[in-house]
Scaffold this motif. Sequence first.
Motif, PDB file in Angstrom:
ATOM      1  N   ARG A 105       0.837  -1.208   0.000  1.00 23.84           N
ATOM      2  CA  ARG A 105       0.000   0.000   0.000  1.00 23.84           C
ATOM      3  C   ARG A 105       0.870   1.255   0.000  1.00 23.84           C
ATOM      4  N   ALA A 106       1.906   1.259   0.848  1.00 29.43           N
ATOM      5  CA  ALA A 106       2.764   2.451   0.964  1.00 29.43           C
ATOM      6  C   ALA A 106       3.442   2.752  -0.370  1.00 29.43           C
ATOM      7  N   LEU A 107       3.666   1.689  -1.164  1.00 32.50           N
ATOM      8  CA  LEU A 107       4.324   1.889  -2.459  1.00 32.50           C
ATOM      9  C   LEU A 107       3.297   2.090  -3.578  1.00 32.50           C
ATOM     10  N   GLY A 108       2.042   2.237  -3.205  1.00 34.30           N
ATOM     11  CA  GLY A 108       0.998   2.585  -4.172  1.00 34.30           C
ATOM     12  C   GLY A 108       0.591   1.445  -5.091  1.00 34.30           C
ATOM     13  N   ILE A 109       0.752   0.221  -4.646  1.00 35.24           N
ATOM     14  CA  ILE A 109       0.393  -0.913  -5.498  1.00 35.24           C
ATOM     15  C   ILE A 109      -1.053  -1.313  -5.245  1.00 35.24           C
ATOM     16  N   GLY A 110      -1.800  -1.551  -6.322  1.00 34.46           N
ATOM     17  CA  GLY A 110      -3.217  -1.869  -6.162  1.00 34.46           C
ATOM     18  C   GLY A 110      -3.801  -2.537  -7.385  1.00 34.46           C
ATOM     19  N   GLU A 111      -5.095  -2.347  -7.558  1.00 30.46           N
ATOM     20  CA  GLU A 111      -5.892  -2.921  -8.647  1.00 30.46           C
ATOM     21  C   GLU A 111      -5.172  -2.833  -9.999  1.00 30.46           C
ATOM     22  N   GLY A 112      -5.116  -3.954 -10.722  1.00 27.07           N
ATOM     23  CA  GLY A 112      -4.552  -3.959 -12.067  1.00 27.07           C
ATOM     24  C   GLY A 112      -3.035  -4.146 -12.099  1.00 27.07           C
ATOM     25  N   ASP A 113      -2.379  -4.062 -10.947  1.00 24.86           N
ATOM     26  CA  ASP A 113      -0.922  -4.229 -10.909  1.00 24.86           C
ATOM     27  C   ASP A 113      -0.545  -5.699 -10.717  1.00 24.86           C
ATOM     28  N   GLU A 114       0.615  -6.052 -11.220  1.00 22.07           N
ATOM     29  CA  GLU A 114       1.155  -7.392 -10.992  1.00 22.07           C
ATOM     30  C   GLU A 114       2.381  -7.308 -10.083  1.00 22.07           C
ATOM     31  N   VAL A 115       2.489  -8.275  -9.186  1.00 25.19           N
ATOM     32  CA  VAL A 115       3.634  -8.329  -8.273  1.00 25.19           C
ATOM     33  C   VAL A 115       4.240  -9.729  -8.358  1.00 25.19           C
ATOM     34  N   ILE A 116       5.532  -9.775  -8.655  1.00 22.58           N
ATOM     35  CA  ILE A 116       6.211 -11.058  -8.834  1.00 22.58           C
ATOM     36  C   ILE A 116       6.749 -11.570  -7.506  1.00 22.58           C
ATOM     37  N   THR A 117       6.476 -12.838  -7.202  1.00 20.61           N
ATOM     38  CA  THR A 117       7.074 -13.430  -6.005  1.00 20.61           C
ATOM     39  C   THR A 117       7.345 -14.924  -6.220  1.00 20.61           C
ATOM     40  N   ALA A 118       7.920 -15.560  -5.201  1.00 25.45           N
ATOM     41  CA  ALA A 118       8.351 -16.952  -5.335  1.00 25.45           C
ATOM     42  C   ALA A 118       7.188 -17.923  -5.099  1.00 25.45           C
ATOM     43  N   GLY A 119       7.066 -18.932  -5.948  1.00 27.34           N
ATOM     44  CA  GLY A 119       5.972 -19.897  -5.868  1.00 27.34           C
ATOM     45  C   GLY A 119       6.064 -20.860  -4.705  1.00 27.34           C
ATOM     46  N   ASN A 120       7.202 -20.841  -3.983  1.00 30.87           N
ATOM     47  CA  ASN A 120       7.361 -21.771  -2.853  1.00 30.87           C
ATOM     48  C   ASN A 120       7.273 -21.068  -1.506  1.00 30.87           C
ATOM     49  N   SER A 121       6.832 -19.799  -1.499  1.00 31.47           N
ATOM     50  CA  SER A 121       6.794 -19.068  -0.222  1.00 31.47           C
ATOM     51  C   SER A 121       5.636 -19.544   0.637  1.00 31.47           C
ATOM     52  N   PHE A 122       5.592 -19.033   1.867  1.00 32.81           N
ATOM     53  CA  PHE A 122       4.440 -19.200   2.729  1.00 32.81           C
ATOM     54  C   PHE A 122       3.289 -18.379   2.115  1.00 32.81           C
ATOM     55  N   ALA A 123       2.059 -18.847   2.304  1.00 38.14           N
ATOM     56  CA  ALA A 123       0.901 -18.236   1.652  1.00 38.14           C
ATOM     57  C   ALA A 123       0.777 -16.731   1.897  1.00 38.14           C
ATOM     58  N   ALA A 124       1.228 -16.262   3.081  1.00 36.95           N
ATOM     59  CA  ALA A 124       1.032 -14.858   3.453  1.00 36.95           C
ATOM     60  C   ALA A 124       1.593 -13.887   2.411  1.00 36.95           C
ATOM     61  N   THR A 125       2.699 -14.252   1.760  1.00 38.93           N
ATOM     62  CA  THR A 125       3.316 -13.359   0.773  1.00 38.93           C
ATOM     63  C   THR A 125       2.323 -13.045  -0.345  1.00 38.93           C
ATOM     64  N   ALA A 126       1.697 -14.093  -0.865  1.00 31.08           N
ATOM     65  CA  ALA A 126       0.755 -13.904  -1.973  1.00 31.08           C
ATOM     66  C   ALA A 126      -0.588 -13.359  -1.486  1.00 31.08           C
ATOM     67  N   LEU A 127      -0.988 -13.725  -0.265  1.00 30.70           N
ATOM     68  CA  LEU A 127      -2.237 -13.186   0.300  1.00 30.70           C
ATOM     69  C   LEU A 127      -2.160 -11.663   0.379  1.00 30.70           C
ATOM     70  N   ALA A 128      -1.028 -11.142   0.864  1.00 31.21           N
ATOM     71  CA  ALA A 128      -0.874  -9.690   1.021  1.00 31.21           C
ATOM     72  C   ALA A 128      -1.023  -8.982  -0.327  1.00 31.21           C
TER      73      ALA A 128
END
Length: 408
Positions: A105-128
Amino acid sequence: MCPDSFATAINFEYINCAVGVFERNLEVNEMNEHKMEPIPLVDLATQSQAIKSEVLQRMEAVIDAGRYILGEEVGKFESLFAAYCRTSHCVGLANGTDALHLALRALGIGEGDEVITAGNSFAATALAIRYCGAQPVLVDVNEDDFNLDVELVEAAINERTKAIIPVHLYGQPARMDEILGLAKRHDLRVIEDAAQAHGAQIGDRRCGSFGDIGCFSFYPGKNLGAFGDGGAATTQCSELDEHLRLLRNYGQRVKNRHDLLGFNCRLDTLQACVLLTKMSFIEGWTQQRRQVAEWYKEDLQETELQLPQEREGVRHVYHLYVVRHPRRNEIIASLAEQNIHCGIHYPNPLSTAQPFQNCVTLPMGLPRVTKLASEIFSLPMYPEMTREQVARVSSAIRQSLATEVGVR
Ligand SMILES: *Cc1c(COP(=O)(O)O)cnc(C)c1O
């Protein structure tokens, strides 16, 4: 079967035997019971004993002063933890998931944006990422360090991509040099998920100090854990620091003036008492974790088990000691028979979880994450582990490897 009922069953059979035999048998049982003493995956209660009286003292001061929300212990802890991470700012938050959410949120990320992360992380990373309406893009990882494959990150970048969240999984820093280079070239924000990497380093820089914002969890089982939930965000940027402070406190700059869509996710003052106390121990505990890892390596490096590989120039803090073997389920079961308890972090790739069914992945999917999920397991790992306990785990693994090869 618990050792007690086992002993009872054996003794019952011998009940009519000569007294001498009966007594010898009892001795054997006692010996087995000692050998069967449980080795847990983590041991939180033992560590808590070492700090209990100091924590209680601090908590008593808070109770007596009546400053329960954002009391002075929160600010004190923030300063210490910022110094520990070698960043200029730290904001105490309610948990690690909130840290990731507010960072986005602080970095202004929201609707329509894509965020790349690791597929083996704990669920919280992708939930956020989902919480702020953005789309998680799950990328495959390297088989040596279990962290983001930078080439695949680059392949996943498009015009909707706004940020990358590298996860320093298990306590080993991700390849930040390359990731920061990519981010610069493509004008992307970087949020570090350092929930498992308190004190981890690349060179002399600590995790949480590389990206725009670093996110930490103080869930009890983490390397630095509260007696409940806790989290923090670190940054080198005073504007982001200020923005995060607004976001955690109803968007309130001064009382009853709400300048933006804020939340309530402050670090609790009583939890700050625990964390403040633990700050004098964290370095020692980290060194002990590294010692335990060293012992495992001594005992197991000649086996067919894939052990953690600390990258050159990097300080791994062994939040988890994750090993790999194709017959992991059998090994876990045979260790359990000897009262040694392993974990799996994590048994399912993020892409298979319900909230991420429609997540974007590259066309080849997540073949390495998927294979790893079926082969990895976590050995007991906590600072108080003794040389003898590590030896017992290692010899149980060697036994299991030796017998199971014959079975197949
Ligand atoms: C623990 C953890 C989180 C979430 O932290 P909480 O404090 O439990 O909300 C996020 N990411 C990773 C990699 C974690 O291990």
